[in-house]
Design an enzyme around this catalytic site. Structure first.
Site, PDB file in Angstrom:
ATOM      1  N   ARG A  41       0.820  -1.214   0.000  1.00 10.14           N
ATOM      2  CA  ARG A  41       0.000   0.000   0.000  1.00 10.14           C
ATOM      3  C   ARG A  41       0.851   1.260   0.000  1.00 10.14           C
ATOM      4  O   ARG A  41       0.525   2.243  -0.677  1.00 10.14           O
ATOM      5  CB  ARG A  41      -0.926  -0.027   1.230  1.00 10.14           C
ATOM      6  CG  ARG A  41      -1.800   1.223   1.390  1.00 10.14           C
ATOM      7  CD  ARG A  41      -2.673   1.129   2.634  1.00 10.14           C
ATOM      8  NE  ARG A  41      -3.393   2.378   2.870  1.00 10.14           N
ATOM      9  CZ  ARG A  41      -4.568   2.689   2.353  1.00 10.14           C
ATOM     10  NH1 ARG A  41      -5.183   1.839   1.552  1.00 10.14           N
ATOM     11  NH2 ARG A  41      -5.139   3.850   2.622  1.00 10.14           N
ATOM     12  N   VAL A  74      -6.823   7.965  -1.860  1.00  9.35           N
ATOM     13  CA  VAL A  74      -6.751   6.515  -1.700  1.00  9.35           C
ATOM     14  C   VAL A  74      -7.541   6.203  -0.439  1.00  9.35           C
ATOM     15  O   VAL A  74      -7.199   6.667   0.653  1.00  9.35           O
ATOM     16  CB  VAL A  74      -5.293   6.037  -1.566  1.00  9.35           C
ATOM     17  CG1 VAL A  74      -5.259   4.538  -1.279  1.00  9.35           C
ATOM     18  CG2 VAL A  74      -4.511   6.349  -2.845  1.00  9.35           C
ATOM     19  N   SER A  75      -8.618   5.455  -0.585  1.00  8.15           N
ATOM     20  CA  SER A  75      -9.529   5.219   0.532  1.00  8.15           C
ATOM     21  C   SER A  75      -8.834   4.491   1.677  1.00  8.15           C
ATOM     22  O   SER A  75      -7.820   3.814   1.500  1.00  8.15           O
ATOM     23  CB  SER A  75     -10.734   4.402   0.072  1.00  8.15           C
ATOM     24  OG  SER A  75     -11.518   5.127  -0.846  1.00  8.15           O
ATOM     25  N   ALA A  76      -9.418   4.629   2.867  1.00  9.13           N
ATOM     26  CA  ALA A  76      -8.897   3.949   4.041  1.00  9.13           C
ATOM     27  C   ALA A  76      -8.919   2.433   3.837  1.00  9.13           C
ATOM     28  O   ALA A  76      -9.801   1.897   3.156  1.00  9.13           O
ATOM     29  CB  ALA A  76      -9.735   4.319   5.262  1.00  9.13           C
ATOM     30  N   PHE A 218     -17.094   9.215   0.566  1.00  9.41           N
ATOM     31  CA  PHE A 218     -16.236   9.317  -0.618  1.00  9.41           C
ATOM     32  C   PHE A 218     -16.308  10.719  -1.202  1.00  9.41           C
ATOM     33  O   PHE A 218     -17.314  11.421  -1.035  1.00  9.41           O
ATOM     34  CB  PHE A 218     -16.674   8.313  -1.697  1.00  9.41           C
ATOM     35  CG  PHE A 218     -16.156   6.915  -1.490  1.00  9.41           C
ATOM     36  CD1 PHE A 218     -14.961   6.502  -2.060  1.00  9.41           C
ATOM     37  CD2 PHE A 218     -16.858   6.016  -0.712  1.00  9.41           C
ATOM     38  CE1 PHE A 218     -14.487   5.221  -1.866  1.00  9.41           C
ATOM     39  CE2 PHE A 218     -16.393   4.727  -0.501  1.00  9.41           C
ATOM     40  CZ  PHE A 218     -15.197   4.326  -1.085  1.00  9.41           C
TER      41      PHE A 218
END
Length: 429
Positions: A41, A74-76, A218
């Protein structure tokens, strides 16, 4: 003892975040656990420190607009994990991702395997350039990166077994449904009456049925699918903003005198343990209150006219005659510091009656739905007659430009029992 290398530390952090997400229920399968342990990541989030990259519940912002608002991120890990679980990617699948960042496409490519295909699309060339570069640099050159307005999907590479949307969507355009295989699935952060849920929707003919829904947050869709909510500032105050997702009340001026009346407060006896999400309560009130909206308070202008527990976000509604408004707020439960009690505050000439009406809905939720599976969500094309919709007669219909979305709290019709349904209540990013 020699110092740990960055890669060693990153591997430890990946294990740590996966274990954390297994414990909280965001990860439920070996496949998703393995992919989050494997894909680096931090290499897809060079803007962040290792610790920030591997924070389980925080997104990494990758682009802001001129006003400083996030337009790409970049989402959690928590959000990415449960959306991957919702999607159920299997080897050999063809997958479309709407909203590019690079990392999620790498997860999808790993899950789909060598026999699968992954296409990721974004409207912003800066975003797709970044995603393309990071995917190639980190060993995922097979992912197809497309720069386009995804309102029309990506027809050149359809049909897709799965479509994963990673931006907030107000509507589901026909292209998305049409580009799914007959039994394909779309996972989409769908905005319904101002509330966003990551909904997994299974295609059946020309419509979609929910199989799960999770609370999430989002950045909003850009391009043809963008849709702004409408804000009403009741005359007589600048501190209160009522936000409506599907259009303002017919005559907003009817609220002009509401703020000149005394505030009515009713406490319901409905208690919720501190820290426990109230996702189903939010959706229930959005379903049963025709004038549902959300309320925000400008702290710098706060005169005490209203007294919500959360000044940035409260569930609210306007009465049927348009002259009163109410909001839901918790307070520490008397004699029990582990729980909140929910109440209703209302203003307007009919505030007492309207507050009682909203309070009764809170009690109905507490009695009949708080421990249930949440609402059944179905999506039909716009213009579908009521008698052709696969939804109970009591369903709340939300009219969108391209679709009719039905939320029902009734028992699932027998004809639909073959499609599993559950709702998990967790906090999103």
């Amino acid at each position: 003892m020699p110092e740990k290398t960055e890669e060693t530390r990153a591997a430890e952090l990946r294990d740590q975040v996966v274990n954390e997400l297994i414990a909280d229920g965001a990860i439920t399968s070996d496949a998703v656990a393995d992919v989050l342990r494997t894909v680096p990541r931090h290499l897809f989030t060079p803007e962040a420190s290792l610790e920030d990259a591997y924070s389980a519940y925080n997104a990494v912002i990758t682009k802001r607009d001129g006003s400083g608002s996030a337009v790409s991120s970049v989402s959690a890990p928590q959000i990415q994990a449960f959306m991957l679980e919702q999607a159920g990617i299997r080897p050999g699948m063809r997958v479309l991702e709407i909203g590019s960042g690079g990392l999620n496409a790498a997860y999808l490519a790993t899950l789909a395997g060598g026999a699968g295909e992954v296409t990721t699309v974004d409207i912003d060339p800066e975003v797709t350039d970044r995603a393309s570069r990071l995917l190639k640099e980190n060993g995922y050159p097979q992912v197809r990166v497309v720069t386009a307005d995804a309102h029309q999907g990506v027809p050149d590479h359809a049909p897709y077994d799965r479509i994963i949307v990673t931006v907030g969507a107000w509507d589901i355009p026909p292209a998305w449904t049409n580009q799914l295989t007959e039994h394909g699935r779309i996972v989409v952060p769908l905005r319904m009456r101002g509330l966003m849920r990551s909904v997994a929707l299974q295609r059946v003919g020309d419509h979609l049925f929910s199989t799960s829904a999770r609370i999430c947050g989002f950045v909003p869709m850009q391009g043809a699918g963008a849709r702004e909510s409408r804000v009403l500032l009741p005359t007589g105050t600048d501190e209160i903003a009522l936000r409506f997702d599907d259009g303002l009340p017919t005559d907003p001026s009817l609220l002009d005198n509401a703020v000149r009346t005394p505030r009515v407060e009713i406490w319901t006896g409905v208690r919720v343990k501190r820290g426990v999400p109230v996702d189903s309560l939010q959706l229930y009130l959005a379903t049963v209150l025709p004038g549902f909206c959300t309320m925000a308070l400008e702290p710098a202008l706060d005169t005490g006219l209203v007294a919500p527990y959360n000044k940035r976000f409260s569930l609210a509604a306007v009465s049927g005659d348009g002259r009163d408004f109410a909001y839901v707020t918790p307070r520490p439960a008397i004699g029990d510091d582990t729980h909140f009690e929910y109440g209703v505050h209302a203003l307007g000439p009919g505030a007492t009656g309207f507050a009682e009406e909203v309070a009764e809905h809170l009690r109905d939720w507490d009695r009949d739905h708080r421990d249930g599976p949440g609402p059944r969500i179905t999506v039909h094309p716009a213009g579908t007659p009521d008698d052709r919709m696969s939804a109970p007669a009591d369903a709340r219909i939300i009219e969108k430009e391209h679709s009719r979305i039905a939320l029902s709290w009734s028992t699932v019709p027998a004809a639909d029992q073959d499609i599993p349904h559950h709702t998990t209540e967790e906090e999103g990013e």
